[in-house]
Design a protein around this motif. Structure first.
Motif, PDB file in Angstrom:
ATOM      1  N   CYS A 284      48.756  46.529  41.754  1.00 50.21           N
ATOM      2  CA  CYS A 284      50.206  46.797  41.657  1.00 50.21           C
ATOM      3  C   CYS A 284      51.003  45.655  42.259  1.00 50.21           C
ATOM      4  O   CYS A 284      52.005  45.206  41.698  1.00 50.21           O
ATOM      5  N   GLU A 285      50.520  45.188  43.406  1.00 47.64           N
ATOM      6  CA  GLU A 285      51.231  44.106  44.091  1.00 47.64           C
ATOM      7  C   GLU A 285      51.237  42.849  43.226  1.00 47.64           C
ATOM      8  O   GLU A 285      52.253  42.171  43.084  1.00 47.64           O
ATOM      9  N   LYS A 286      50.073  42.562  42.601  1.00 48.54           N
ATOM     10  CA  LYS A 286      49.952  41.315  41.835  1.00 48.54           C
ATOM     11  C   LYS A 286      50.642  41.406  40.470  1.00 48.54           C
ATOM     12  O   LYS A 286      51.411  40.527  40.098  1.00 48.54           O
ATOM     13  N   TYR A 287      50.349  42.464  39.732  1.00 50.60           N
ATOM     14  CA  TYR A 287      50.812  42.514  38.341  1.00 50.60           C
ATOM     15  C   TYR A 287      52.158  43.212  38.160  1.00 50.60           C
ATOM     16  O   TYR A 287      52.876  42.906  37.221  1.00 50.60           O
ATOM     17  N   LEU A 288      52.517  44.123  39.031  1.00 55.54           N
ATOM     18  CA  LEU A 288      53.826  44.783  38.897  1.00 55.54           C
ATOM     19  C   LEU A 288      54.872  44.102  39.775  1.00 55.54           C
ATOM     20  O   LEU A 288      55.990  43.859  39.350  1.00 55.54           O
ATOM     21  N   LEU A 289      54.464  43.776  41.006  1.00 60.34           N
ATOM     22  CA  LEU A 289      55.428  43.177  41.934  1.00 60.34           C
ATOM     23  C   LEU A 289      55.357  41.653  41.934  1.00 60.34           C
ATOM     24  O   LEU A 289      56.125  40.989  42.632  1.00 60.34           O
ATOM     25  N   LYS A 290      54.406  41.112  41.135  1.00 58.17           N
ATOM     26  CA  LYS A 290      54.263  39.646  40.957  1.00 58.17           C
ATOM     27  C   LYS A 290      54.041  38.901  42.268  1.00 58.17           C
ATOM     28  O   LYS A 290      54.575  37.825  42.481  1.00 58.17           O
ATOM     29  N   LYS A 291      53.250  39.519  43.159  1.00 63.22           N
ATOM     30  CA  LYS A 291      52.933  38.864  44.437  1.00 63.22           C
ATOM     31  C   LYS A 291      51.422  38.663  44.524  1.00 63.22           C
ATOM     32  O   LYS A 291      50.666  39.647  44.581  1.00 63.22           O
ATOM     33  N   THR A 292      50.980  37.406  44.518  1.00 57.89           N
ATOM     34  CA  THR A 292      49.546  37.180  44.666  1.00 57.89           C
ATOM     35  C   THR A 292      49.233  36.899  46.141  1.00 57.89           C
ATOM     36  O   THR A 292      50.114  36.490  46.896  1.00 57.89           O
ATOM     37  N   ILE A 293      47.977  37.107  46.520  1.00 58.83           N
ATOM     38  CA  ILE A 293      47.576  36.809  47.894  1.00 58.83           C
ATOM     39  C   ILE A 293      47.539  35.285  48.040  1.00 58.83           C
ATOM     40  O   ILE A 293      46.929  34.612  47.201  1.00 58.83           O
ATOM     41  N   PRO A 294      48.191  34.721  49.055  1.00 54.61           N
ATOM     42  CA  PRO A 294      48.188  33.253  49.204  1.00 54.61           C
ATOM     43  C   PRO A 294      46.778  32.686  49.318  1.00 54.61           C
ATOM     44  O   PRO A 294      45.886  33.323  49.898  1.00 54.61           O
ATOM     45  N   GLU A 295      46.607  31.503  48.741  1.00 53.28           N
ATOM     46  CA  GLU A 295      45.284  30.869  48.654  1.00 53.28           C
ATOM     47  C   GLU A 295      44.695  30.440  49.978  1.00 53.28           C
ATOM     48  O   GLU A 295      43.481  30.404  50.142  1.00 53.28           O
ATOM     49  N   GLY A 296      45.548  30.052  50.923  1.00 53.70           N
ATOM     50  CA  GLY A 296      45.022  29.512  52.170  1.00 53.70           C
ATOM     51  C   GLY A 296      44.557  28.078  51.969  1.00 53.70           C
ATOM     52  O   GLY A 296      44.524  27.592  50.847  1.00 53.70           O
ATOM     53  N   PRO A 297      44.158  27.422  53.054  1.00 52.53           N
ATOM     54  CA  PRO A 297      43.819  25.993  52.962  1.00 52.53           C
ATOM     55  C   PRO A 297      42.523  25.696  52.212  1.00 52.53           C
ATOM     56  O   PRO A 297      42.301  24.570  51.793  1.00 52.53           O
ATOM     57  N   HIS A 298      41.651  26.688  52.043  1.00 49.24           N
ATOM     58  CA  HIS A 298      40.346  26.441  51.422  1.00 49.24           C
ATOM     59  C   HIS A 298      40.204  27.065  50.044  1.00 49.24           C
ATOM     60  O   HIS A 298      39.123  27.088  49.470  1.00 49.24           O
ATOM     61  N   GLY A 299      41.294  27.584  49.495  1.00 46.67           N
ATOM     62  CA  GLY A 299      41.196  28.315  48.243  1.00 46.67           C
ATOM     63  C   GLY A 299      40.486  29.638  48.480  1.00 46.67           C
ATOM     64  O   GLY A 299      40.100  29.942  49.608  1.00 46.67           O
ATOM     65  N   ARG A 300      40.345  30.433  47.448  1.00 49.93           N
ATOM     66  CA  ARG A 300      39.631  31.708  47.582  1.00 49.93           C
ATOM     67  C   ARG A 300      38.510  31.734  46.556  1.00 49.93           C
ATOM     68  O   ARG A 300      38.761  31.521  45.364  1.00 49.93           O
ATOM     69  N   LYS A 301      37.296  31.992  47.048  1.00 51.80           N
ATOM     70  CA  LYS A 301      36.143  32.029  46.156  1.00 51.80           C
ATOM     71  C   LYS A 301      35.304  33.260  46.427  1.00 51.80           C
ATOM     72  O   LYS A 301      35.328  33.801  47.536  1.00 51.80           O
ATOM     73  N   GLY A 302      34.549  33.689  45.423  1.00 50.27           N
ATOM     74  CA  GLY A 302      33.747  34.892  45.581  1.00 50.27           C
ATOM     75  C   GLY A 302      32.293  34.691  45.211  1.00 50.27           C
ATOM     76  O   GLY A 302      31.917  33.691  44.594  1.00 50.27           O
ATOM     77  N   LEU A 303      31.489  35.662  45.599  1.00 50.05           N
ATOM     78  CA  LEU A 303      30.068  35.697  45.224  1.00 50.05           C
ATOM     79  C   LEU A 303      29.696  37.143  44.955  1.00 50.05           C
ATOM     80  O   LEU A 303      30.008  38.029  45.757  1.00 50.05           O
ATOM     81  N   LEU A 304      29.050  37.354  43.818  1.00 47.43           N
ATOM     82  CA  LEU A 304      28.579  38.696  43.461  1.00 47.43           C
ATOM     83  C   LEU A 304      27.056  38.703  43.523  1.00 47.43           C
ATOM     84  O   LEU A 304      26.409  37.862  42.896  1.00 47.43           O
ATOM     85  N   LEU A 305      26.499  39.648  44.278  1.00 48.09           N
ATOM     86  CA  LEU A 305      25.048  39.779  44.390  1.00 48.09           C
ATOM     87  C   LEU A 305      24.639  41.151  43.858  1.00 48.09           C
ATOM     88  O   LEU A 305      25.178  42.174  44.322  1.00 48.09           O
ATOM     89  N   LEU A 306      23.707  41.169  42.903  1.00 48.00           N
ATOM     90  CA  LEU A 306      23.283  42.432  42.311  1.00 48.00           C
ATOM     91  C   LEU A 306      21.758  42.534  42.294  1.00 48.00           C
ATOM     92  O   LEU A 306      21.081  41.528  42.035  1.00 48.00           O
ATOM     93  N   VAL A 307      21.252  43.731  42.559  1.00 45.98           N
ATOM     94  CA  VAL A 307      19.817  43.988  42.366  1.00 45.98           C
ATOM     95  C   VAL A 307      19.673  45.257  41.538  1.00 45.98           C
ATOM     96  O   VAL A 307      20.483  46.181  41.652  1.00 45.98           O
ATOM     97  N   ALA A 308      18.636  45.281  40.699  1.00 41.63           N
ATOM     98  CA  ALA A 308      18.426  46.441  39.837  1.00 41.63           C
ATOM     99  C   ALA A 308      16.941  46.725  39.701  1.00 41.63           C
ATOM    100  O   ALA A 308      16.127  45.799  39.644  1.00 41.63           O
ATOM    101  N   GLY A 309      16.613  48.007  39.636  1.00 41.64           N
ATOM    102  CA  GLY A 309      15.203  48.408  39.579  1.00 41.64           C
ATOM    103  C   GLY A 309      14.534  48.144  38.248  1.00 41.64           C
ATOM    104  O   GLY A 309      13.357  47.759  38.194  1.00 41.64           O
ATOM    105  N   MET A 310      15.261  48.354  37.172  1.00 37.45           N
ATOM    106  CA  MET A 310      14.655  48.205  35.845  1.00 37.45           C
ATOM    107  C   MET A 310      14.316  46.743  35.567  1.00 37.45           C
ATOM    108  O   MET A 310      15.012  45.840  36.045  1.00 37.45           O
ATOM    109  N   LYS A 311      13.249  46.556  34.779  1.00 41.68           N
ATOM    110  CA  LYS A 311      12.819  45.172  34.508  1.00 41.68           C
ATOM    111  C   LYS A 311      13.815  44.445  33.616  1.00 41.68           C
ATOM    112  O   LYS A 311      14.040  43.252  33.755  1.00 41.68           O
ATOM    113  N   LYS A 312      14.389  45.185  32.668  1.00 43.26           N
ATOM    114  CA  LYS A 312      15.423  44.585  31.813  1.00 43.26           C
ATOM    115  C   LYS A 312      16.710  45.361  32.054  1.00 43.26           C
ATOM    116  O   LYS A 312      16.731  46.585  31.907  1.00 43.26           O
ATOM    117  N   ASN A 313      17.747  44.653  32.451  1.00 48.39           N
ATOM    118  CA  ASN A 313      18.945  45.391  32.841  1.00 48.39           C
ATOM    119  C   ASN A 313      20.230  44.690  32.417  1.00 48.39           C
ATOM    120  O   ASN A 313      21.214  44.699  33.143  1.00 48.39           O
TER     121      ASN A 313
END
Ligand SMILES: Cc1cc2nc3c(=O)[nH]c(=O)nc-3n(C[C@H](O)[C@H](O)[C@H](O)COP(=O)(O)O)c2cc1C
Length: 194
Positions: free
Chosen positions: A105-134
């Motif tokens: 709501c803040e970003k898309y309705l109120l047009k306010k994004t979270i400031p980037e800060g001096p290092h930018g903002r980056k993410g990492l997604l880690l996933l594990v799954a039991g099935m052999k093919k997933n």
């Protein structure tokens, strides 16, 4: 940098936690500030779609999310780690993600994004799954995570996903997972990339 990490697995010492700890290792070694939430151990009420955040971008419910909202705003890097449960991230992780509707709501309705800060903002997604093919589970979880990262103004993220990881500790037997998680953590700590 301030590194924020979420473990969406309810299993203490489980595969997700082992993988996440490996990704956090180089970030700890580099002296970054790390805040790790074990989502199974905190109270997060699922989003009530009450509309309380639509005009303010602020959730009206007071629980663990109150603190997590601040952590998300302050973070330079965000790691979301989860097992695949029924073809998506766990309910613990999804409850946190859904409550980020306030940021949506803040970003898309109120047009306010979270400031980037001096290092930018980056993410990492880690996933594990039991099935052999997933492929389907990873595809669904990745779509959810992408929605989360973009909503909280993280414009880019890396993904590591491992299938055939079911019994507790299986991830330790994977030939490359731990090394890859360590390397991904190291890249995440790279302040040169913005
Ligand atoms: C409720 C539940 C649902 C699961 N659903 C799936 C699934 O849809 N696909 C899959 O590959 N594995 C599924 N699994 C297996 C887990 O992804 C797997 O055991 C994983 O290694 C658990 O990670 P953890 O040790 O970090 O908790 C499920 C496990 C549970 C308990």
């Amino acid at each position: 940098m301030y590194i924020l990490a979420f473990n969406g697995s309810p299993r203490p010492g489980g595969n997700t936690e082992l993988l996440l700890n490996e990704a956090l290792k180089p970030l700890r070694e580099a002296g970054h500030t790390i805040r790790l939430y074990q989502l199974n151990n905190v109270i997060i009420k699922p989003c009530q779609d009450c509309g309380g955040c639509t005009t303010t971008g602020t959730c009206i419910h007071l629980d663990a999310m109150t603190e997590i909202y601040d952590s998300i705003k302050e973070a330079d890097r965000i790691i979301l780690a989860s097992p695949i449960f029924f073809y998506n991230i766990s309910a613990q992780a999804k409850a946190m993600v859904d409550r980020c509707q306030a940021f949506w709501c803040e970003k898309y309705l109120l047009k306010k994004t979270i400031p980037e800060g001096p290092h930018g903002r980056k993410g990492l997604l880690l996933l594990v799954a039991g099935m052999k093919k997933n492929e389907e589970g990873f595809r669904c979880a990745e779509a959810t995570a992408k929605g989360f990262f973009r909503t909280v103004s993280v414009p880019e993220h890396e993904i590591l996903a491992y299938s055939g990881i079911d019994a507790k500790g299986d991830i330790l037997k994977h030939p490359t997972a731990l090394k890859e998680a360590y390397e991904a953590g190291k890249r995440l700590g790279n302040t040169a990339i913005k």
